[in-house]
Write a protein that holds these residues in place. Sequence first.
Motif, PDB file in Angstrom:
ATOM      1  N   VAL A  11       0.854  -1.187   0.000  1.00 10.85           N
ATOM      2  CA  VAL A  11       0.000   0.000   0.000  1.00 10.85           C
ATOM      3  C   VAL A  11       0.888   1.234   0.000  1.00 10.85           C
ATOM      4  O   VAL A  11       2.021   1.191   0.495  1.00 10.85           O
ATOM      5  CB  VAL A  11      -0.945  -0.019   1.220  1.00 10.85           C
ATOM      6  CG1 VAL A  11      -0.168   0.079   2.518  1.00 10.85           C
ATOM      7  CG2 VAL A  11      -2.004   1.060   1.122  1.00 10.85           C
ATOM      8  N   GLN A  12       0.370   2.310  -0.548  1.00 11.41           N
ATOM      9  CA  GLN A  12       1.119   3.568  -0.530  1.00 11.41           C
ATOM     10  C   GLN A  12       0.994   4.243   0.827  1.00 11.41           C
ATOM     11  O   GLN A  12       0.017   4.024   1.565  1.00 11.41           O
ATOM     12  CB  GLN A  12       0.592   4.502  -1.622  1.00 11.41           C
ATOM     13  CG  GLN A  12       0.975   4.074  -3.027  1.00 11.41           C
ATOM     14  CD  GLN A  12       0.617   5.113  -4.068  1.00 11.41           C
ATOM     15  OE1 GLN A  12      -0.326   5.891  -3.884  1.00 11.41           O
ATOM     16  NE2 GLN A  12       1.347   5.139  -5.165  1.00 11.41           N
ATOM     17  N   ALA A  13       1.969   5.063   1.136  1.00 16.77           N
ATOM     18  CA  ALA A  13       1.921   5.827   2.376  1.00 16.77           C
ATOM     19  C   ALA A  13       0.614   6.610   2.449  1.00 16.77           C
ATOM     20  O   ALA A  13       0.178   7.193   1.452  1.00 16.77           O
ATOM     21  CB  ALA A  13       3.115   6.767   2.457  1.00 16.77           C
ATOM     22  N   GLY A  14       0.015   6.592   3.632  1.00 14.55           N
ATOM     23  CA  GLY A  14      -1.270   7.245   3.829  1.00 14.55           C
ATOM     24  C   GLY A  14      -2.453   6.338   3.615  1.00 14.55           C
ATOM     25  O   GLY A  14      -3.586   6.699   3.943  1.00 14.55           O
ATOM     26  N   GLY A  15      -2.194   5.150   3.083  1.00 15.08           N
ATOM     27  CA  GLY A  15      -3.262   4.203   2.810  1.00 15.08           C
ATOM     28  C   GLY A  15      -3.643   3.380   4.026  1.00 15.08           C
ATOM     29  O   GLY A  15      -3.159   3.611   5.141  1.00 15.08           O
ATOM     30  N   SER A  16      -4.521   2.406   3.774  1.00 16.98           N
ATOM     31  CA  SER A  16      -5.054   1.581   4.853  1.00 16.98           C
ATOM     32  C   SER A  16      -5.005   0.106   4.485  1.00 16.98           C
ATOM     33  O   SER A  16      -5.065  -0.259   3.302  1.00 16.98           O
ATOM     34  CB  SER A  16      -6.508   1.959   5.147  1.00 16.98           C
ATOM     35  OG  SER A  16      -6.615   3.311   5.557  1.00 16.98           O
ATOM     36  N   LEU A  17      -4.905  -0.706   5.506  1.00 16.84           N
ATOM     37  CA  LEU A  17      -5.009  -2.163   5.368  1.00 16.84           C
ATOM     38  C   LEU A  17      -5.712  -2.708   6.601  1.00 16.84           C
ATOM     39  O   LEU A  17      -5.669  -2.096   7.678  1.00 16.84           O
ATOM     40  CB  LEU A  17      -3.628  -2.810   5.260  1.00 16.84           C
ATOM     41  CG  LEU A  17      -2.876  -2.735   3.936  1.00 16.84           C
ATOM     42  CD1 LEU A  17      -1.476  -3.313   4.106  1.00 16.84           C
ATOM     43  CD2 LEU A  17      -3.628  -3.464   2.839  1.00 16.84           C
ATOM     44  N   ARG A  18      -6.332  -3.861   6.420  1.00 16.38           N
ATOM     45  CA  ARG A  18      -6.987  -4.534   7.542  1.00 16.38           C
ATOM     46  C   ARG A  18      -6.467  -5.957   7.623  1.00 16.38           C
ATOM     47  O   ARG A  18      -6.584  -6.729   6.667  1.00 16.38           O
ATOM     48  CB  ARG A  18      -8.499  -4.545   7.367  1.00 16.38           C
ATOM     49  CG  ARG A  18      -9.251  -5.076   8.568  1.00 16.38           C
ATOM     50  CD  ARG A  18     -10.726  -5.099   8.283  1.00 16.38           C
ATOM     51  NE  ARG A  18     -11.536  -5.305   9.477  1.00 16.38           N
ATOM     52  CZ  ARG A  18     -12.507  -6.205   9.568  1.00 16.38           C
ATOM     53  NH1 ARG A  18     -12.787  -6.977   8.535  1.00 16.38           N
ATOM     54  NH2 ARG A  18     -13.207  -6.322  10.682  1.00 16.38           N
ATOM     55  N   TYR A  78      -8.748  -8.517  14.717  1.00 20.19           N
ATOM     56  CA  TYR A  78      -8.559  -7.670  13.546  1.00 20.19           C
ATOM     57  C   TYR A  78      -7.629  -6.505  13.899  1.00 20.19           C
ATOM     58  O   TYR A  78      -7.585  -6.061  15.040  1.00 20.19           O
ATOM     59  CB  TYR A  78      -9.896  -7.095  13.072  1.00 20.19           C
ATOM     60  CG  TYR A  78     -10.959  -8.137  12.847  1.00 20.19           C
ATOM     61  CD1 TYR A  78     -11.881  -8.447  13.842  1.00 20.19           C
ATOM     62  CD2 TYR A  78     -11.048  -8.818  11.630  1.00 20.19           C
ATOM     63  CE1 TYR A  78     -12.856  -9.409  13.640  1.00 20.19           C
ATOM     64  CE2 TYR A  78     -12.022  -9.781  11.427  1.00 20.19           C
ATOM     65  CZ  TYR A  78     -12.921 -10.065  12.433  1.00 20.19           C
ATOM     66  OH  TYR A  78     -13.887 -11.028  12.230  1.00 20.19           O
ATOM     67  N   LEU A  79      -6.937  -6.034  12.896  1.00 20.40           N
ATOM     68  CA  LEU A  79      -6.123  -4.839  13.063  1.00 20.40           C
ATOM     69  C   LEU A  79      -6.391  -3.917  11.884  1.00 20.40           C
ATOM     70  O   LEU A  79      -6.023  -4.231  10.755  1.00 20.40           O
ATOM     71  CB  LEU A  79      -4.626  -5.174  13.139  1.00 20.40           C
ATOM     72  CG  LEU A  79      -3.716  -3.987  13.455  1.00 20.40           C
ATOM     73  CD1 LEU A  79      -3.960  -3.506  14.891  1.00 20.40           C
ATOM     74  CD2 LEU A  79      -2.246  -4.371  13.275  1.00 20.40           C
ATOM     75  N   GLU A  80      -7.068  -2.822  12.158  1.00 20.73           N
ATOM     76  CA  GLU A  80      -7.334  -1.808  11.150  1.00 20.73           C
ATOM     77  C   GLU A  80      -6.184  -0.818  11.185  1.00 20.73           C
ATOM     78  O   GLU A  80      -5.921  -0.191  12.224  1.00 20.73           O
ATOM     79  CB  GLU A  80      -8.652  -1.107  11.458  1.00 20.73           C
ATOM     80  CG  GLU A  80      -9.129  -0.157  10.381  1.00 20.73           C
ATOM     81  CD  GLU A  80      -9.710  -0.898   9.176  1.00 20.73           C
ATOM     82  OE1 GLU A  80     -10.332  -1.960   9.378  1.00 20.73           O
ATOM     83  OE2 GLU A  80      -9.513  -0.415   8.052  1.00 20.73           O
ATOM     84  N   MET A  81      -5.497  -0.696  10.059  1.00 23.86           N
ATOM     85  CA  MET A  81      -4.309   0.163   9.997  1.00 23.86           C
ATOM     86  C   MET A  81      -4.579   1.308   9.022  1.00 23.86           C
ATOM     87  O   MET A  81      -4.791   1.077   7.831  1.00 23.86           O
ATOM     88  CB  MET A  81      -3.095  -0.647   9.542  1.00 23.86           C
ATOM     89  CG  MET A  81      -2.814  -1.852  10.422  1.00 23.86           C
ATOM     90  SD  MET A  81      -1.303  -2.722   9.962  1.00 23.86           S
ATOM     91  CE  MET A  81      -1.770  -3.385   8.368  1.00 23.86           C
ATOM     92  N   ASN A  82      -4.585   2.518   9.538  1.00 15.95           N
ATOM     93  CA  ASN A  82      -4.813   3.709   8.732  1.00 15.95           C
ATOM     94  C   ASN A  82      -3.581   4.609   8.760  1.00 15.95           C
ATOM     95  O   ASN A  82      -2.715   4.464   9.623  1.00 15.95           O
ATOM     96  CB  ASN A  82      -6.025   4.468   9.257  1.00 15.95           C
ATOM     97  CG  ASN A  82      -7.296   3.651   9.182  1.00 15.95           C
ATOM     98  OD1 ASN A  82      -7.573   3.016   8.167  1.00 15.95           O
ATOM     99  ND2 ASN A  82      -8.080   3.656  10.251  1.00 15.95           N
ATOM    100  N   SER A  83      -3.543   5.542   7.821  1.00 16.16           N
ATOM    101  CA  SER A  83      -2.424   6.495   7.742  1.00 16.16           C
ATOM    102  C   SER A  83      -1.080   5.780   7.812  1.00 16.16           C
ATOM    103  O   SER A  83      -0.180   6.168   8.561  1.00 16.16           O
ATOM    104  CB  SER A  83      -2.538   7.526   8.877  1.00 16.16           C
ATOM    105  OG  SER A  83      -3.769   8.209   8.810  1.00 16.16           O
ATOM    106  N   LEU A  84      -0.963   4.741   7.026  1.00 20.34           N
ATOM    107  CA  LEU A  84       0.244   3.917   7.067  1.00 20.34           C
ATOM    108  C   LEU A  84       1.470   4.694   6.612  1.00 20.34           C
ATOM    109  O   LEU A  84       1.387   5.573   5.727  1.00 20.34           O
ATOM    110  CB  LEU A  84       0.049   2.674   6.205  1.00 20.34           C
ATOM    111  CG  LEU A  84      -0.788   1.575   6.871  1.00 20.34           C
ATOM    112  CD1 LEU A  84      -1.341   0.608   5.838  1.00 20.34           C
ATOM    113  CD2 LEU A  84       0.030   0.843   7.915  1.00 20.34           C
ATOM    114  N   LYS A  85       2.591   4.365   7.245  1.00 20.32           N
ATOM    115  CA  LYS A  85       3.864   5.018   6.965  1.00 20.32           C
ATOM    116  C   LYS A  85       4.873   3.963   6.488  1.00 20.32           C
ATOM    117  O   LYS A  85       4.743   2.791   6.832  1.00 20.32           O
ATOM    118  CB  LYS A  85       4.400   5.688   8.226  1.00 20.32           C
ATOM    119  CG  LYS A  85       3.450   6.685   8.861  1.00 20.32           C
ATOM    120  CD  LYS A  85       4.031   7.208  10.174  1.00 20.32           C
ATOM    121  CE  LYS A  85       3.089   8.198  10.842  1.00 20.32           C
ATOM    122  NZ  LYS A  85       3.650   8.698  12.125  1.00 20.32           N
ATOM    123  N   PRO A  86       5.880   4.375   5.752  1.00 16.57           N
ATOM    124  CA  PRO A  86       6.902   3.401   5.326  1.00 16.57           C
ATOM    125  C   PRO A  86       7.527   2.653   6.503  1.00 16.57           C
ATOM    126  O   PRO A  86       7.866   1.472   6.361  1.00 16.57           O
ATOM    127  CB  PRO A  86       7.931   4.287   4.614  1.00 16.57           C
ATOM    128  CG  PRO A  86       7.130   5.413   4.068  1.00 16.57           C
ATOM    129  CD  PRO A  86       6.084   5.694   5.119  1.00 16.57           C
TER     130      PRO A  86
END
Length: 120
Positions: A11-18, A78-86
């Motif tokens: 995912v790109q920086a700023g994106g989200s994954l669950r 579950y782990l909701e991950m938002n505003s992902l960073k490198p």
Amino acid sequence: VQLQASGGGLVQAGGSLRLSCAASGSIANIDAMGWYRQAPGKQRELVASIRSGGSANYAYSVKGRFTISRDNAKNTVYLEMNSLKPEDTAVYYCNAYLRTFPGTRPRDYWGQGTQVTVSS
């Protein structure tokens, strides 16, 4: 007991994954479930954990961006991950601290790990 994790990816920086992780097998009760991560050349670290009653604990680096939740009926975390960073790039491991039979001592079980890669 098996822990099956899923949901990692690129995912790109700023994106989200669950991420999801389901525990199966001979389980009497699960005291806590959580997520750890290990980046190349670094030690495995706690990301977040949640107890059966719902109280959660987060690493300082992910507070406000990640949310852990749990479905006790499904033995799933579950782990909701938002505003992902490198710097969130790592292999994420699911953990469960559980008893296989009533009255026995709980112990840790681990999933196989799922890769999360955040591009800048």
